[in-house]
Scaffold this motif. Structure first.
Motif, PDB file in Angstrom:
ATOM      1  N   ASN A   1      33.047  21.123  -3.905  1.00 56.06           N
ATOM      2  CA  ASN A   1      32.350  20.575  -2.734  1.00 56.06           C
ATOM      3  C   ASN A   1      32.473  19.054  -2.650  1.00 56.06           C
ATOM      4  OD1 ASN A   1      31.578  23.097  -1.954  1.00 56.06           O
ATOM      5  ND2 ASN A   1      29.446  22.928  -2.630  1.00 56.06           N
ATOM      6  N   GLU A   2      32.420  18.401  -3.813  1.00 58.73           N
ATOM      7  CA  GLU A   2      32.571  16.944  -3.831  1.00 58.73           C
ATOM      8  C   GLU A   2      33.962  16.535  -3.352  1.00 58.73           C
ATOM      9  OE1 GLU A   2      31.491  15.903  -7.813  1.00 58.73           O
ATOM     10  OE2 GLU A   2      29.420  15.386  -7.234  1.00 58.73           O
ATOM     11  N   LYS A   3      34.982  17.296  -3.774  1.00 55.22           N
ATOM     12  CA  LYS A   3      36.354  17.020  -3.316  1.00 55.22           C
ATOM     13  C   LYS A   3      36.477  17.264  -1.814  1.00 55.22           C
ATOM     14  CE  LYS A   3      41.223  17.999  -4.255  1.00 55.22           C
ATOM     15  NZ  LYS A   3      41.593  18.016  -2.833  1.00 55.22           N
ATOM     16  N   ALA A   4      35.864  18.373  -1.370  1.00 55.58           N
ATOM     17  CA  ALA A   4      35.892  18.686   0.070  1.00 55.58           C
ATOM     18  C   ALA A   4      35.206  17.591   0.875  1.00 55.58           C
ATOM     19  CB  ALA A   4      35.220  20.037   0.318  1.00 55.58           C
ATOM     20  N   ALA A   5      34.070  17.102   0.336  1.00 62.96           N
ATOM     21  CA  ALA A   5      33.336  16.023   1.010  1.00 62.96           C
ATOM     22  C   ALA A   5      34.170  14.745   1.056  1.00 62.96           C
ATOM     23  CB  ALA A   5      32.009  15.763   0.305  1.00 62.96           C
ATOM     24  N   GLN A   6      34.869  14.451  -0.058  1.00 65.19           N
ATOM     25  CA  GLN A   6      35.713  13.261  -0.117  1.00 65.19           C
ATOM     26  C   GLN A   6      36.878  13.374   0.863  1.00 65.19           C
ATOM     27  OE1 GLN A   6      35.076  10.474  -1.665  1.00 65.19           O
ATOM     28  NE2 GLN A   6      36.965   9.522  -0.908  1.00 65.19           N
ATOM     29  N   ASP A   7      37.506  14.568   0.896  1.00 67.65           N
ATOM     30  CA  ASP A   7      38.612  14.802   1.840  1.00 67.65           C
ATOM     31  C   ASP A   7      38.122  14.654   3.278  1.00 67.65           C
ATOM     32  OD1 ASP A   7      40.278  15.263  -0.281  1.00 67.65           O
ATOM     33  OD2 ASP A   7      40.209  17.462  -0.119  1.00 67.65           O
ATOM     34  N   GLU A   8      36.942  15.187   3.533  1.00 68.54           N
ATOM     35  CA  GLU A   8      36.367  15.100   4.880  1.00 68.54           C
ATOM     36  C   GLU A   8      36.057  13.647   5.237  1.00 68.54           C
ATOM     37  OE1 GLU A   8      35.792  17.151   8.274  1.00 68.54           O
ATOM     38  OE2 GLU A   8      36.248  18.111   6.360  1.00 68.54           O
ATOM     39  N   LYS A   9      35.609  12.892   4.242  1.00 71.25           N
ATOM     40  CA  LYS A   9      35.316  11.470   4.453  1.00 71.25           C
ATOM     41  C   LYS A   9      36.582  10.701   4.814  1.00 71.25           C
ATOM     42  CE  LYS A   9      33.085   7.474   2.289  1.00 71.25           C
ATOM     43  NZ  LYS A   9      32.487   6.925   1.052  1.00 71.25           N
ATOM     44  N   VAL A  10      37.679  11.009   4.093  1.00 76.28           N
ATOM     45  CA  VAL A  10      38.969  10.376   4.389  1.00 76.28           C
ATOM     46  C   VAL A  10      39.414  10.737   5.804  1.00 76.28           C
ATOM     47  CG1 VAL A  10      41.426  10.343   3.791  1.00 76.28           C
ATOM     48  CG2 VAL A  10      39.704  10.265   1.977  1.00 76.28           C
ATOM     49  N   ALA A  11      39.241  12.025   6.152  1.00 75.72           N
ATOM     50  CA  ALA A  11      39.613  12.491   7.494  1.00 75.72           C
ATOM     51  C   ALA A  11      38.783  11.784   8.558  1.00 75.72           C
ATOM     52  CB  ALA A  11      39.427  14.003   7.597  1.00 75.72           C
ATOM     53  N   ILE A  12      37.494  11.576   8.248  1.00 80.16           N
ATOM     54  CA  ILE A  12      36.604  10.878   9.182  1.00 80.16           C
ATOM     55  C   ILE A  12      37.071   9.441   9.403  1.00 80.16           C
ATOM     56  CG2 ILE A  12      34.333   9.745   9.237  1.00 80.16           C
ATOM     57  CD1 ILE A  12      33.015  12.270   8.691  1.00 80.16           C
ATOM     58  N   GLU A  13      37.405   8.769   8.294  1.00 80.31           N
ATOM     59  CA  GLU A  13      37.861   7.379   8.406  1.00 80.31           C
ATOM     60  C   GLU A  13      39.129   7.292   9.247  1.00 80.31           C
ATOM     61  OE1 GLU A  13      36.272   4.688   7.456  1.00 80.31           O
ATOM     62  OE2 GLU A  13      34.641   5.971   6.750  1.00 80.31           O
TER      63      GLU A  13
ATOM     64  N   ALA B   1      31.709  14.178  14.942  1.00 80.06           N
ATOM     65  CA  ALA B   1      30.332  14.665  14.774  1.00 80.06           C
ATOM     66  C   ALA B   1      30.308  15.913  13.898  1.00 80.06           C
ATOM     67  CB  ALA B   1      29.718  14.965  16.141  1.00 80.06           C
ATOM     68  N   ASP B   2      31.276  16.834  14.119  1.00 76.75           N
ATOM     69  CA  ASP B   2      31.360  18.061  13.307  1.00 76.75           C
ATOM     70  C   ASP B   2      31.639  17.721  11.844  1.00 76.75           C
ATOM     71  OD1 ASP B   2      30.946  19.496  15.596  1.00 76.75           O
ATOM     72  OD2 ASP B   2      33.053  20.027  15.901  1.00 76.75           O
ATOM     73  N   SER B   3      32.546  16.749  11.629  1.00 70.37           N
ATOM     74  CA  SER B   3      32.884  16.350  10.262  1.00 70.37           C
ATOM     75  C   SER B   3      31.679  15.739   9.558  1.00 70.37           C
ATOM     76  CB  SER B   3      34.047  15.355  10.274  1.00 70.37           C
ATOM     77  OG  SER B   3      35.232  15.978  10.697  1.00 70.37           O
ATOM     78  N   LYS B   4      30.930  14.917  10.277  1.00 74.55           N
ATOM     79  CA  LYS B   4      29.732  14.305   9.701  1.00 74.55           C
ATOM     80  C   LYS B   4      28.708  15.380   9.330  1.00 74.55           C
ATOM     81  CE  LYS B   4      30.025   9.724  11.849  1.00 74.55           C
ATOM     82  NZ  LYS B   4      29.456   8.810  12.846  1.00 74.55           N
ATOM     83  N   ALA B   5      28.561  16.381  10.208  1.00 77.71           N
ATOM     84  CA  ALA B   5      27.629  17.490   9.938  1.00 77.71           C
ATOM     85  C   ALA B   5      28.093  18.290   8.720  1.00 77.71           C
ATOM     86  CB  ALA B   5      27.531  18.395  11.161  1.00 77.71           C
ATOM     87  N   LYS B   6      29.417  18.475   8.624  1.00 76.40           N
ATOM     88  CA  LYS B   6      29.991  19.210   7.486  1.00 76.40           C
ATOM     89  C   LYS B   6      29.734  18.472   6.174  1.00 76.40           C
ATOM     90  CE  LYS B   6      34.326  21.348   5.977  1.00 76.40           C
ATOM     91  NZ  LYS B   6      35.765  21.529   6.310  1.00 76.40           N
TER      92      LYS B   6
ATOM     93  N   LYS C   1      26.843  17.844   1.140  1.00 72.81           N
ATOM     94  CA  LYS C   1      25.961  17.033   0.297  1.00 72.81           C
ATOM     95  C   LYS C   1      24.711  17.806  -0.088  1.00 72.81           C
ATOM     96  CE  LYS C   1      27.222  12.339   1.765  1.00 72.81           C
ATOM     97  NZ  LYS C   1      26.765  11.151   2.521  1.00 72.81           N
ATOM     98  N   ALA C   2      24.155  18.526   0.889  1.00 75.75           N
ATOM     99  CA  ALA C   2      22.950  19.321   0.622  1.00 75.75           C
ATOM    100  C   ALA C   2      23.249  20.416  -0.404  1.00 75.75           C
ATOM    101  CB  ALA C   2      22.437  19.941   1.918  1.00 75.75           C
ATOM    102  N   GLU C   3      24.409  21.084  -0.248  1.00 72.98           N
ATOM    103  CA  GLU C   3      24.807  22.127  -1.194  1.00 72.98           C
ATOM    104  C   GLU C   3      25.036  21.548  -2.590  1.00 72.98           C
ATOM    105  OE1 GLU C   3      28.180  24.154   0.386  1.00 72.98           O
ATOM    106  OE2 GLU C   3      27.048  25.078   2.041  1.00 72.98           O
ATOM    107  N   ILE C   4      25.647  20.373  -2.640  1.00 73.30           N
ATOM    108  CA  ILE C   4      25.894  19.702  -3.923  1.00 73.30           C
ATOM    109  C   ILE C   4      24.582  19.377  -4.621  1.00 73.30           C
ATOM    110  CG2 ILE C   4      26.728  17.534  -4.957  1.00 73.30           C
ATOM    111  CD1 ILE C   4      29.009  17.620  -2.830  1.00 73.30           C
ATOM    112  N   GLU C   5      23.630  18.833  -3.865  1.00 80.87           N
ATOM    113  CA  GLU C   5      22.326  18.486  -4.437  1.00 80.87           C
ATOM    114  C   GLU C   5      21.591  19.736  -4.936  1.00 80.87           C
ATOM    115  OE1 GLU C   5      21.105  15.502  -5.128  1.00 80.87           O
ATOM    116  OE2 GLU C   5      23.049  14.754  -4.433  1.00 80.87           O
TER     117      GLU C   5
END
Length: 443
Positions: A181-193, A94-99, A104-108
């Motif tokens: 941020n995009e790399k961090a989001a991608q890394d977080e996505k991998v961690a989530i998976e 849940a924390d990772s999804k929130a992160k 994503k919001a910061e990127i936009e």
């Protein structure tokens, strides 16, 4: 004289008869009584033996029951540990999804800011092109009427150049921040998976451990030769022991029940899909057999030879690897079963020695769970009607779940001795169109 003698002998016999006959009868009665006594003693000995055997059985069952209660407590502790781990993992998820949502919001936001700056820079560039070249700035300086006017105009030019330079610098920094941020989001996505996969594995192990627990309870109840109502009562008693042992709060116990219910439903669906696939394979095999029967015997022989040659060829080029680094302890074929003592087909190859179990070939996991005979086991579908089965794994060591894609050599569990097993080993089977075959040709 002879007459007197005969008469005397007869009289003697008459007098002797009452004495002799009872003695014979009494002797016969004693013999019968002794036989009856011996028979009763034998029956008593048999009865005592049966009573003793029954007492031993009951003592053994009592011991098994005590061991079962200990195992119930142990397994419940393991289940509680898994539930607590799941709770932590799900919170991390849940924390990772929130992160990710925050990133994503910061990127936009940064992308919008970059777009507006680019629009401003483009607007300035268009002005330079339409209003004149950069020499206009030189003209602006040269047309100064006094020194103070010149200094002021030079200052304006410096401010314009500096402002544009700052905009470009900030633009570059923001673009780098977007990439970061995009790399961090991608890394977080991998961690989530990865975390999601770990959660699914833990859930699967939780359900498998519960299945093992339920199976052991039923086995002991069956040995006690209980009625159905007594068996249900016994199962309830063990459930009470498990609940009393549990350290989970009522909220987490409800969560555990929810997880178990969901996973049991998923496993039931997986089993149903497997059964349907096997039924289809059996139908296809039966249909193929019927087709073969319509051909001549010579054609059948040729077809059989070709099939064998084809199978041997595909087996040799199957690309399968050994599922374990252990040594072979039992081959495919008929043998005396080490537990039942019955001569029956051993439908796979056993590897001893312990250690990790890996997928012999890449494929899709069909089932990963617990069975009373196979213990903790995994079944993988490799396509083209070929499946493999890996049995007797350590409790809680399942590393995959039904529906998961696995690569060749990927660890799926650890050698154990769960289920119907006499020691730590891996029982490995190969199925072709639903029928077991000798795995040796595939390794």
């Amino acid at each position: 004289m002879n007459k007197k003698l005969i008469t005397g002998m007869i009289a003697a016999l008459l007098f002797a008869t009452p004495i002799i006959m009872p003695t014979a009868t009494e002797a016969a009665s004693i013999s019968e009584l002794e036989n009856q006594k011996a028979e009763l003693e034998n029956k008593s000995a048999d009865l005592n033996s049966k009573i003793q055997s029954q007492e031993e059985t009951l003592n053994n069952l009592e011991s098994e029951k005590a061991n079962l209660e200990s195992e119930v407590e142990k397994l419940q502790t393991n289940i509680d540990t898994v539930v607590l781990e799941l709770k932590v993992q799900e919170q991390k998820l849940a924390d990772s999804k929130a992160k990710i949502e925050k990133l994503k919001a910061e990127i936009e936001k940064l992308k919008d800011l970059i777009a507006r700056r680019e629009e401003k820079l483009e607007h300035q560039a268009r002005n330079v092109q339409t209003d004149g070249s950069t020499s206009n700035m030189v003209d602006l300086v040269l047309s100064a009427e006094s020194l103070s006017d010149l200094i002021g105009r030079v200052g304006v030019v410096n401010q314009l150049v500096s402002a544009n330079k700052d905009i470009v610098t900030q633009q570059e920094n923001d673009k780098k921040e977007v990439e970061k941020n995009e790399k961090a989001a991608q890394d977080e996505k991998v961690a989530i998976e990865s975390l999601k996969a770990e959660i699914e594995v833990n859930k699967n192990n939780l359900v498998a451990q519960k299945a093992e627990l339920d199976d052991k309870i039923v086995q002991v109840a069956t040995k006690y030769d209980m009625t159905e109502s007594e068996k249900n009562e016994f199962v309830k008693e063990q459930a009470v022991i498990a609940t009393q042992t549990s350290v989970l709060s009522s909220e987490l116990q409800e969560e555990r029940q929810r997880i178990i219910a969901e996973e049991e439903k998923a496993q039931a669906a997986a089993k149903k899909a497997e059964a349907e696939a096997e039924a289809k394979a059996a139908q296809a095999e039966a249909k193929a057999a019927e087709t073969k029967q319509t051909t001549s015997s010579s054609s059948q022989a040729q077809s059989s030879n070709k099939t064998q040659a084809s199978t041997q060829s595909s087996s040799n080029s199957s690309g399968f690897i050994n599922p374990s680094g252990g040594y072979t302890t039992s081959s495919y074929g008929y043998r005396i079963h080490p537990i039942t003592g019955v001569n029956k087909l051993h439908g796979g190859i056993d590897f001893g020695g312990g250690g990790p179990i890996v997928a012999a070939q890449s494929g899709t996991v069909v089932f990963a769970g617990y069975h009373s005979d196979w213990g903790y086991y995994v079944k993988i579908d490799h396509g083209n009607g070929v499946q493999t089965l890996y049995a007797h794994m350590v409790s809680g060591s399942l590393l995959v779940t039904a529906g998961q894609q696995v690569s060749q050599g990927q660890q799926i569990g650890t050698m154990g001795t769960t289920g119907s097993s006499t020691g730590v080993h891996l029982h490995f089977e190969v199925y072709v169109n639903g029928s077991r075959v000798d795995p040796a040709g595939y390794l």
